[in-house]
Design a protein around this motif. Structure first.
Motif, PDB file in Angstrom:
ATOM      1  N   LEU A  46      23.890   6.247 -53.134  1.00 24.04           N
ATOM      2  CA  LEU A  46      23.800   7.055 -51.907  1.00 24.04           C
ATOM      3  C   LEU A  46      22.776   6.459 -50.934  1.00 24.04           C
ATOM      4  N   LEU A  47      21.619   6.059 -51.467  1.00 25.58           N
ATOM      5  CA  LEU A  47      20.584   5.468 -50.619  1.00 25.58           C
ATOM      6  C   LEU A  47      21.082   4.166 -50.010  1.00 25.58           C
ATOM      7  N   TRP A  48      21.825   3.390 -50.796  1.00 22.94           N
ATOM      8  CA  TRP A  48      22.364   2.129 -50.290  1.00 22.94           C
ATOM      9  C   TRP A  48      23.290   2.364 -49.099  1.00 22.94           C
ATOM     10  N   PHE A  49      24.158   3.357 -49.204  1.00 25.43           N
ATOM     11  CA  PHE A  49      25.096   3.621 -48.117  1.00 25.43           C
ATOM     12  C   PHE A  49      24.369   4.084 -46.848  1.00 25.43           C
ATOM     13  N   ILE A  50      23.311   4.872 -47.014  1.00 28.57           N
ATOM     14  CA  ILE A  50      22.546   5.331 -45.840  1.00 28.57           C
ATOM     15  C   ILE A  50      21.897   4.151 -45.138  1.00 28.57           C
ATOM     16  N   ILE A  51      21.229   3.297 -45.915  1.00 29.47           N
ATOM     17  CA  ILE A  51      20.552   2.152 -45.319  1.00 29.47           C
ATOM     18  C   ILE A  51      21.559   1.124 -44.821  1.00 29.47           C
ATOM     19  N   ALA A  52      22.686   0.981 -45.535  1.00 30.32           N
ATOM     20  CA  ALA A  52      23.723   0.040 -45.108  1.00 30.32           C
ATOM     21  C   ALA A  52      24.284   0.420 -43.740  1.00 30.32           C
ATOM     22  N   ALA A  53      24.397   1.714 -43.471  1.00 33.02           N
ATOM     23  CA  ALA A  53      24.892   2.162 -42.166  1.00 33.02           C
ATOM     24  C   ALA A  53      23.945   1.711 -41.056  1.00 33.02           C
ATOM     25  N   LEU A  68      12.610  -3.519 -43.014  1.00 35.47           N
ATOM     26  CA  LEU A  68      12.200  -4.836 -43.496  1.00 35.47           C
ATOM     27  C   LEU A  68      11.257  -4.755 -44.692  1.00 35.47           C
ATOM     28  N   ILE A  69      10.592  -3.639 -44.852  1.00 33.77           N
ATOM     29  CA  ILE A  69       9.734  -3.438 -46.018  1.00 33.77           C
ATOM     30  C   ILE A  69      10.487  -2.688 -47.113  1.00 33.77           C
ATOM     31  N   LEU A  70      11.248  -1.683 -46.714  1.00 37.63           N
ATOM     32  CA  LEU A  70      11.930  -0.819 -47.682  1.00 37.63           C
ATOM     33  C   LEU A  70      13.003  -1.563 -48.473  1.00 37.63           C
ATOM     34  N   ILE A  71      13.822  -2.355 -47.788  1.00 38.46           N
ATOM     35  CA  ILE A  71      14.938  -3.031 -48.478  1.00 38.46           C
ATOM     36  C   ILE A  71      14.439  -4.044 -49.517  1.00 38.46           C
ATOM     37  N   PRO A  72      13.464  -4.923 -49.204  1.00 36.51           N
ATOM     38  CA  PRO A  72      12.965  -5.822 -50.263  1.00 36.51           C
ATOM     39  C   PRO A  72      12.391  -5.070 -51.460  1.00 36.51           C
ATOM     40  N   ILE A  73      11.688  -3.961 -51.202  1.00 35.99           N
ATOM     41  CA  ILE A  73      11.151  -3.166 -52.322  1.00 35.99           C
ATOM     42  C   ILE A  73      12.287  -2.641 -53.197  1.00 35.99           C
ATOM     43  N   LEU A  74      13.346  -2.149 -52.546  1.00 42.27           N
ATOM     44  CA  LEU A  74      14.478  -1.624 -53.302  1.00 42.27           C
ATOM     45  C   LEU A  74      15.234  -2.745 -54.016  1.00 42.27           C
ATOM     46  N   CYS A  75      15.247  -3.936 -53.432  1.00 42.42           N
ATOM     47  CA  CYS A  75      15.837  -5.097 -54.118  1.00 42.42           C
ATOM     48  C   CYS A  75      15.105  -5.372 -55.437  1.00 42.42           C
ATOM     49  N   LEU A  93      17.394  -5.541 -65.292  1.00 39.87           N
ATOM     50  CA  LEU A  93      16.882  -6.393 -66.356  1.00 39.87           C
ATOM     51  C   LEU A  93      16.358  -5.581 -67.536  1.00 39.87           C
ATOM     52  N   ILE A  94      15.832  -4.368 -67.242  1.00 40.30           N
ATOM     53  CA  ILE A  94      15.261  -3.544 -68.304  1.00 40.30           C
ATOM     54  C   ILE A  94      16.320  -2.672 -68.970  1.00 40.30           C
ATOM     55  N   TRP A  95      17.120  -1.981 -68.108  1.00 47.67           N
ATOM     56  CA  TRP A  95      18.078  -1.005 -68.654  1.00 47.67           C
ATOM     57  C   TRP A  95      19.526  -1.502 -68.646  1.00 47.67           C
ATOM     58  N   HIS A  96      19.760  -2.699 -68.073  1.00 55.45           N
ATOM     59  CA  HIS A  96      21.101  -3.291 -68.046  1.00 55.45           C
ATOM     60  C   HIS A  96      22.121  -2.394 -67.345  1.00 55.45           C
ATOM     61  N   THR A  97      21.727  -1.868 -66.197  1.00 55.11           N
ATOM     62  CA  THR A  97      22.662  -1.083 -65.384  1.00 55.11           C
ATOM     63  C   THR A  97      23.603  -2.041 -64.668  1.00 55.11           C
ATOM     64  N   SER A  98      24.580  -1.494 -63.955  1.00 55.20           N
ATOM     65  CA  SER A  98      25.618  -2.301 -63.315  1.00 55.20           C
ATOM     66  C   SER A  98      25.012  -3.428 -62.485  1.00 55.20           C
ATOM     67  N   TYR A  99      25.530  -4.666 -62.681  1.00 56.35           N
ATOM     68  CA  TYR A  99      24.985  -5.822 -61.972  1.00 56.35           C
ATOM     69  C   TYR A  99      25.293  -5.788 -60.489  1.00 56.35           C
ATOM     70  N   THR A 100      26.276  -4.962 -60.046  1.00 52.06           N
ATOM     71  CA  THR A 100      26.665  -4.959 -58.634  1.00 52.06           C
ATOM     72  C   THR A 100      25.610  -4.331 -57.751  1.00 52.06           C
ATOM     73  N   VAL A 101      24.832  -3.384 -58.291  1.00 50.14           N
ATOM     74  CA  VAL A 101      23.874  -2.672 -57.456  1.00 50.14           C
ATOM     75  C   VAL A 101      22.762  -3.591 -56.960  1.00 50.14           C
ATOM     76  N   PRO A 102      22.081  -4.368 -57.824  1.00 51.59           N
ATOM     77  CA  PRO A 102      21.084  -5.313 -57.286  1.00 51.59           C
ATOM     78  C   PRO A 102      21.692  -6.289 -56.293  1.00 51.59           C
ATOM     79  N   LEU A 103      22.897  -6.766 -56.599  1.00 52.60           N
ATOM     80  CA  LEU A 103      23.548  -7.701 -55.690  1.00 52.60           C
ATOM     81  C   LEU A 103      23.792  -7.063 -54.332  1.00 52.60           C
ATOM     82  N   MET A 104      24.181  -5.787 -54.318  1.00 55.11           N
ATOM     83  CA  MET A 104      24.435  -5.079 -53.050  1.00 55.11           C
ATOM     84  C   MET A 104      23.157  -4.971 -52.216  1.00 55.11           C
TER      85      MET A 104
END
Length: 393
Positions: free
Chosen positions: A13-20, A307-314, A322-333
């Protein structure tokens, strides 16, 4: 119940808000590659008359020089007149201004604001003109400024000139100037490229005199340019960005002035959004695209915070994978989003500025962003107090 799916859903959800937000910036940055929309200006043999209004609040250090440059126009002297609204300036400054061939107005406001200064001037000056030009007290213009405006002015159109930095005396001033040019590309040049109205800046603006005199009294907040935009968009009056008519503006030179300026802008953005939102359904029904677009602009997250928020979320997203092995697409997005934002800003910076050595200046950027973050807690959509940005310091 595992908390990971909840975090994952929130991340999406946060990704879609910032992506807009990023999509809006990138989309209009890329429009500058399109050919300009041809404006068919109705030429007139008659030279137009201009009233130039300069609100000046505690601007003793810059006002005299600005007025001098405006007076030295290659335009007939009888067809333009300068009026300075001197608010809380010294006796020496007022005496100097009174010796110049201008109208000096000295109102006394319990609460000062630029809107009140403009209203006072329009209610005091009786002589009719064809057009009103609004400049800031620190603005500098070329000798052919009015002549070039006269060549394109139309009663049914507002003109926003190209405001650009006149100083680069500090890293903060350079970054402020770059930010101004990015705004010019995205919110003015990019919009005009596809036939949408430019955004106003607050100075270097030219209005039809009778329209301005009628509607200036409706201004109530400390961000009069956003209120003027809303009034113009409701009436479907087009704002043309005159990219080749320059107004040189003094940029803030230290972080404290930067924080005060951005606090005013952020509060004004929230106020403008709250004021424009009730009319939005009618604009959608009527197909008023410019009003819809201006409302969306007020909801955008400031670029510096992105410019600060997106790198932090990356970093957070990548670490969680890397820790919990969640879907690889989210970091890539998130990394794709960061790339798109950087691309948009790179495209929006004028070519001549890209050639300058901007990297050393970026060392000041984190401190400026922190100032903006601190401003978030100071936002008050009901506050109409004028926050003055000091010049010539």
């Amino acid at each position: 119940m595992s908390i990971c799916p909840i975090i994952h859903t929130f991340d999406i959800l946060l990704w879609f808000i910032i992506a807009a937000n990023v999509a809006y910036i990138l989309g209009f940055a890329l429009t500058i590659a399109l050919p300009p929309v041809k404006c068919h200006f109705t030429t007139s043999k008659r030279l137009q008359s201009f009233l130039i209004l300069i609100p000046a609040y505690h601007e003793d250090s810059v006002i005299a020089h600005s007025v001098e440059t405006i007076l030295h126009q290659d335009y007939p002297k009888e067809l333009f007149h300068v009026a300075v609204i001197s608010d809380s300036m010294s006796t020496d400054t007022n005496q100097l201004l009174a010796s110049l061939p201008i109208t000096l107005l000295q109102p006394s406001f319990q609460k000062s604001s630029k809107a009140k200064a403009l209203q006072f001037a329009m209610s005091t000056i009786e002589s009719p003109y064809d057009y009103v030009i609004v400049l800031d007290a620190d603005n500098i213009v070329a000798s052919d400024f009015i002549s070039r405006l006269n060549a394109i002015v139309q009663p049914s159109m507002v003109i926003q000139c190209h405001r650009t930095a006149k100083n680069s005396d500090s890293d903060v001033a350079v970054l402020d100037g770059v930010s101004e040019e990015i705004n010019n590309t995205i919110f003015r040049k990019g919009h005009n490229r596809i036939g949408l109205s430019s955004a106003l800046i607050g100075s270097g603006m030219c209005f039809d005199y009778h329209w301005f005199k009628t509607y200036v009294n409706e201004l109530k907040s400390a961000v009069e340019d956003r209120e003027l935009e809303a009034l113009l968009m409701k009436q479907r009056i087009y704002i043309h960005y005159a990219e080749d008519i320059y107004v040189w503006d003094e940029k803030v030179s230290n972080s404290d002035n930067f924080q005060r300026q951005r606090q005013r802008w952020m509060s004004g953005q929230v106020q403008a959004f709250c004021q424009m939102l009730p009319y939005l359904p009618k604009a959608i029904i009527d197909g008023n695209i410019n009003y819809i677009d201006k409302t969306v602009q007020q909801a955008l997250i400031p670029r510096s915070i992105l410019l600060i928020l997106i790198p932090i979320l990356c970093v957070i997203s990548t670490t969680s994978y890397l820790i919990w092995h969640t879907s690889y697409t989210v970091p890539l997005m998130w990394w794709i989003l960061l790339f798109c934002l950087c691309l948009a800003l790179f495209v929006a910076i004028p070519k001549q500025m890209r050639k300058q050595s901007l990297f050393p200046k970026l060392l000041s950027f984190p401190a400026l962003v922190w100032k903006m973050v601190l401003n978030i807690q100071k936002i008050d959509r009901n506050n109409t107090d004028f926050i003055h940005t000091k010049h010539g310091q």
